[in-house]
Scaffold this motif. Structure first.
Motif, PDB file in Angstrom:
ATOM      1  N   ARG A  22      14.896  37.319 -11.259  1.00  0.00           N
ATOM      2  CA  ARG A  22      13.797  37.636 -11.765  1.00  0.00           C
ATOM      3  C   ARG A  22      12.668  37.938 -10.554  1.00  0.00           C
ATOM      4  N   ALA A  23      11.936  39.058 -10.979  1.00  0.00           N
ATOM      5  CA  ALA A  23      11.179  39.440  -9.921  1.00  0.00           C
ATOM      6  C   ALA A  23       9.963  38.508  -9.696  1.00  0.00           C
ATOM      7  N   PRO A  24       9.468  38.334  -8.292  1.00  0.00           N
ATOM      8  CA  PRO A  24       8.403  37.413  -8.013  1.00  0.00           C
ATOM      9  C   PRO A  24       7.108  37.491  -8.766  1.00  0.00           C
ATOM     10  N   ARG A  25       6.515  36.478  -9.056  1.00  0.00           N
ATOM     11  CA  ARG A  25       5.321  36.618  -9.679  1.00  0.00           C
ATOM     12  C   ARG A  25       4.218  36.593  -8.618  1.00  0.00           C
ATOM     13  N   LEU A  26       3.550  37.707  -8.426  1.00  0.00           N
ATOM     14  CA  LEU A  26       2.597  38.041  -7.285  1.00  0.00           C
ATOM     15  C   LEU A  26       1.234  37.724  -7.697  1.00  0.00           C
ATOM     16  N   VAL A  27       0.416  37.190  -6.720  1.00  0.00           N
ATOM     17  CA  VAL A  27      -1.019  36.588  -6.975  1.00  0.00           C
ATOM     18  C   VAL A  27      -1.970  37.379  -5.831  1.00  0.00           C
ATOM     19  N   PRO A  28      -3.021  37.887  -6.113  1.00  0.00           N
ATOM     20  CA  PRO A  28      -3.842  38.282  -5.216  1.00  0.00           C
ATOM     21  C   PRO A  28      -4.368  36.860  -4.289  1.00  0.00           C
ATOM     22  N   ALA A  29      -4.432  37.060  -2.944  1.00  0.00           N
ATOM     23  CA  ALA A  29      -4.751  35.894  -2.153  1.00  0.00           C
ATOM     24  C   ALA A  29      -5.414  36.546  -0.869  1.00  0.00           C
ATOM     25  N   LEU A  30      -6.094  35.680   0.027  1.00  0.00           N
ATOM     26  CA  LEU A  30      -6.866  35.761   1.035  1.00  0.00           C
ATOM     27  C   LEU A  30      -6.190  35.034   1.981  1.00  0.00           C
ATOM     28  N   THR A  31      -5.784  35.457   3.392  1.00  0.00           N
ATOM     29  CA  THR A  31      -5.127  34.723   4.352  1.00  0.00           C
ATOM     30  C   THR A  31      -6.060  34.948   5.623  1.00  0.00           C
ATOM     31  N   LEU A  32      -6.282  33.982   6.267  1.00  0.00           N
ATOM     32  CA  LEU A  32      -7.210  33.925   7.566  1.00  0.00           C
ATOM     33  C   LEU A  32      -6.241  34.698   8.430  1.00  0.00           C
ATOM     34  N   ILE A  33      -6.689  35.738   9.241  1.00  0.00           N
ATOM     35  CA  ILE A  33      -6.040  36.357  10.353  1.00  0.00           C
ATOM     36  C   ILE A  33      -6.467  35.844  11.670  1.00  0.00           C
ATOM     37  N   SER A  34      -7.931  36.018  11.476  1.00  0.00           N
ATOM     38  CA  SER A  34      -8.744  35.395  12.875  1.00  0.00           C
ATOM     39  C   SER A  34      -9.929  34.578  12.378  1.00  0.00           C
ATOM     40  N   HIS A  35     -10.240  33.813  13.255  1.00  0.00           N
ATOM     41  CA  HIS A  35     -11.368  32.722  13.108  1.00  0.00           C
ATOM     42  C   HIS A  35     -11.669  32.314  14.239  1.00  0.00           C
ATOM     43  N   PRO A  36     -12.980  31.991  14.593  1.00  0.00           N
ATOM     44  CA  PRO A  36     -13.353  31.340  15.812  1.00  0.00           C
ATOM     45  C   PRO A  36     -12.641  30.049  16.078  1.00  0.00           C
ATOM     46  N   THR A  37     -12.160  29.050  15.198  1.00  0.00           N
ATOM     47  CA  THR A  37     -11.431  28.058  15.270  1.00  0.00           C
ATOM     48  C   THR A  37      -9.963  28.486  15.349  1.00  0.00           C
ATOM     49  N   THR A  38      -9.197  28.811  16.222  1.00  0.00           N
ATOM     50  CA  THR A  38      -7.862  29.356  16.141  1.00  0.00           C
ATOM     51  C   THR A  38      -6.907  28.558  15.396  1.00  0.00           C
ATOM     52  N   GLN A  39      -7.140  27.291  15.301  1.00  0.00           N
ATOM     53  CA  GLN A  39      -6.142  26.412  14.716  1.00  0.00           C
ATOM     54  C   GLN A  39      -6.158  26.719  13.248  1.00  0.00           C
ATOM     55  N   ARG A  40      -7.025  27.796  12.594  1.00  0.00           N
ATOM     56  CA  ARG A  40      -7.038  27.676  11.079  1.00  0.00           C
ATOM     57  C   ARG A  40      -6.491  28.922  10.638  1.00  0.00           C
ATOM     58  N   VAL A  41      -6.033  29.797  11.795  1.00  0.00           N
ATOM     59  CA  VAL A  41      -5.526  30.956  11.432  1.00  0.00           C
ATOM     60  C   VAL A  41      -4.128  30.764  10.630  1.00  0.00           C
ATOM     61  N   GLY A  42      -3.906  31.455   9.407  1.00  0.00           N
ATOM     62  CA  GLY A  42      -2.777  31.241   8.594  1.00  0.00           C
ATOM     63  C   GLY A  42      -3.120  30.602   7.424  1.00  0.00           C
ATOM     64  N   GLU A  43      -4.381  30.173   7.218  1.00  0.00           N
ATOM     65  CA  GLU A  43      -4.950  29.253   6.024  1.00  0.00           C
ATOM     66  C   GLU A  43      -4.881  30.437   4.840  1.00  0.00           C
ATOM     67  N   ARG A  44      -4.968  30.149   3.757  1.00  0.00           N
ATOM     68  CA  ARG A  44      -5.065  31.041   2.803  1.00  0.00           C
ATOM     69  C   ARG A  44      -5.870  30.456   1.394  1.00  0.00           C
ATOM     70  N   LEU A  45      -6.312  31.319   0.512  1.00  0.00           N
ATOM     71  CA  LEU A  45      -6.807  30.960  -0.800  1.00  0.00           C
ATOM     72  C   LEU A  45      -6.178  32.001  -1.653  1.00  0.00           C
ATOM     73  N   LEU A  46      -5.383  31.233  -2.631  1.00  0.00           N
ATOM     74  CA  LEU A  46      -5.253  32.072  -3.983  1.00  0.00           C
ATOM     75  C   LEU A  46      -6.240  32.335  -4.725  1.00  0.00           C
ATOM     76  N   LEU A  47      -6.337  33.607  -5.251  1.00  0.00           N
ATOM     77  CA  LEU A  47      -7.350  34.103  -6.209  1.00  0.00           C
ATOM     78  C   LEU A  47      -6.536  33.958  -7.692  1.00  0.00           C
ATOM     79  N   GLU A  48      -5.969  33.036  -8.005  1.00  0.00           N
ATOM     80  CA  GLU A  48      -5.283  33.153  -9.490  1.00  0.00           C
ATOM     81  C   GLU A  48      -6.389  33.145 -10.451  1.00  0.00           C
ATOM     82  N   GLU A  49      -7.560  32.671 -10.239  1.00  0.00           N
ATOM     83  CA  GLU A  49      -8.574  33.022 -11.163  1.00  0.00           C
ATOM     84  C   GLU A  49      -8.527  34.484 -11.839  1.00  0.00           C
TER      85      GLU A  49
END
Length: 549
Positions: A22-49
């Motif tokens: 089956r084709a994957p179910r795709l969801v809009p999301a926001l992923t942190l590419i850059s942040h002043p606290t570099t350890q946070r890069v890669g965190e994300r938020l799914l916009l499932e709503e």
């Protein structure tokens, strides 16, 4: 569930699945590419709503961003972001709308967003970098919500669906003796995949040997692979074992197999079929015990049609096939990969402390937001290898500087985004003001005529009068003025420092700030025009004085 939101993006380019999957179910999301606290890069938020017709407000206070596979996260929390949220809402036909309230966080997607912007399914499939307050960069994109285990035990950086799928395939095939064909563009990390297969196989204690078959003559390639007796060809001055014998009991990685000479292909096919080989100049067969992993960036099917590659050999090499996604297909990993390579370079220079969490939460990010967005927009023809080189070049060229800065040559290579993504929203479009008031978008305007790219110039060719005119036309923002003048951004700062007619926000006295603040009633844009300094610098000075712009 809202119907049709993602109907138009079912063909998003991800590693191919087998028949019946089956084709994957795709969801809009926001992923942190850059942040002043570099350890946070890669965190994300799914916009499932958005899938059910809801909306998602994002501010510095909420909601939480977290890494795939984890259950606890944190909000963006940057003090320079507004408490007023930017709001994501669903549009028609798989589109996503972004609403930006006046006086809230400044959002740039190629150009500043005023009121709102709508992004198409095609743009979401590629990914849209959003610069927030010139400090944080988010990638608006599509992803698969099923994250699985985010832990990387294979030495492969990234958490995009494509790279997670590659990890799964490696685990599935590593313990077998099946030959593996890795396909992917140049620089996408094919040898890294081959090493991961070997490391997790039963042959992990035996040798791993990698060899490129590109640009070798048929005699030399055959001798290197199968060994040769002295005098068997023009350069055979002594007996040689060859790679198959050197890798005996282990794994032999053959890169660029699509460039192999047809006669060498025939010899290799026999080795794979009979499990034995003949060194050049010898009639005595030698048994082989080698796990073969091969790789190519060539179109083998086209080579077969043109008679340049033997079809039976392709099937022998591809007992199991892994397609490695290009960097363009995994833009959400660019931030993680960049900081991984930057850390390697900083460790060599003894400056890894630059990636530590800043003591001053409002300090300027080490990786400027505009540069991070440019890294995401770039097409990366050289893939991960090119990204690694760019990261190292930036780190080394910026030694002794508080922030990364591009030299003119690298700026020319990376280029700029072709066109700002999305279309502006019309007045009142995308919400019901009777239900939830939203900021008004400006009236629809005719699109400005397409502008030609500004030719590059030497900074010395720019006069004082031109510099002042460009800064005034660009609301005293140095980066925009540099682009307008066609000079490198570091150069404009140097010219501003030397100019007796230009001052920066840091040159303003506290009394000047207070007087102007009162005269303009706290309107930041009016203060910029009155004081003739950049908005970002002025905002920081006002914050230092306890004034809310």
């Amino acid at each position: 569930m809202r119907e049709g939101l993602l109907d138009d993006v079912s063909t998003v380019s991800l590693p191919k699945r087998g028949a019946g999957e089956r084709a994957p179910r795709l969801v809009p999301a926001l992923t942190l590419i850059s942040h002043p606290t570099t350890q946070r890069v890669g965190e994300r938020l799914l916009l499932e709503e958005l899938l059910s017709g809801g909306e998602v407000p994002v501010s510095r206070r909420a909601p939480d961003f977290l890494r795939p596979g984890q259950t606890q996260g944190a909000p963006l929390a940057d003090p320079c972001l507004s408490r007023k949220p930017i709001i994501f809402t669903p549009g028609e036909g798989g589109r996503v709308r972004l609403l930006v309230e006046e006086g809230g966080t400044q959002v740039v997607a190629g150009e500043p967003i005023r009121g709102g912007r709508e992004f198409s399914p095609e743009e979401l499939a590629v990914g849209i970098p959003l610069e927030l307050a010139e400090r944080v960069v988010l990638l608006l994109h599509l992803t698969e919500p099923d994250t699985g285990d985010a832990h990387d035990s294979l030495g492969m950086v990234g958490q995009s669906p494509g790279i997670r799928r590659v990890r799964q395939l490696i685990v599935q095939v590593a313990g077998l003796e099946e030959p593996v064909l890795i396909r992917g563009e140049t620089g996408s990390g094919k040898e890294l995949v081959a090493k991961a297969i070997h490391k997790h196989s039963r042959r992990r204690e035996a040798p791993f040997l990698g060899v490129s078959l590109a640009a070798s003559t048929k005699e030399l390639a055959a001798a290197e692979l199968f060994g040769a007796k002295r005098g068997s060809h023009s350069t055979a001055t002594k007996d040689t074992d060859g790679h198959f014998r050197t890798a005996q009991g282990g794994t032999l990685f053959l890169d660029e197999v699509g460039e192999m000479h047809p006669e060498v292909q025939a010899k290799l096919l026999r080795v794979l079929q009979e499990k034995e080989m003949f060194p050049l100049g010898s009639s005595i067969p030698i048994p082989t015990d080698v796990r073969l992993v091969s790789a190519t960036d060539a179109n083998l099917e086209e080579h077969i049609r043109e008679g340049r590659f033997k079809e039976p050999l392709k099937y022998r090499l591809a007992g199991f096939e892994i397609r490695l996604p290009s960097l363009r297909e995994r833009r959400e990993d660019i931030g993680l990969l960049f900081f991984h390579f930057a850390r390697e370079a900083l460790e060599e220079l003894g400056e890894v402390w630059r990636l530590e969490e800043p003591r001053d939460p409002s300090a300027e990010p080490w990786l400027p937001a505009s540069l991070a967005a440019r890294l995401v927009r770039y097409s990366w023809p050289g893939n991960i290898r090119e990204l690694r080189n760019v990261a190292r070049q930036l780190v080394i060229a910026s030694r002794g500087q508080p922030h990364l800065r591009m030299d003119p040559q690298l700026e020319k290579v990376l280029g700029s985004a072709a066109t700002p993504p999305g279309r502006p929203l019309r007045l009142g479009e995308g919400w019901d003001p009777q239900v939830t008031p939203r900021p008004k978008a400006p009236p629809e305007q005719k699109a400005p005529p397409e502008q030609k790219a500004v030719p590059r110039r030497k900074p010395s060719d720019v006069s004082e009068q031109e510099l002042l005119a460009a800064l005034e036309a660009c609301a005293w923002e140095p980066k925009a003025a540099a682009d307008r003048l066609g000079i490198a951004r570091p150069s404009i700062y140097d010219k501003m420092d030397r100019s007796p007619n230009i001052r920066k926000a840091g040159d303003l006295t506290p009394q000047e700030l207070i007087d102007c603040y009162q005269a303009c009633q706290g309107n930041l844009d009016a203060m910029v025009q009155r004081l003739k300094v950049s908005k970002q610098g002025l905002r920081r000075r006002l914050k230092d004085q306890g004034l809310d712009a």
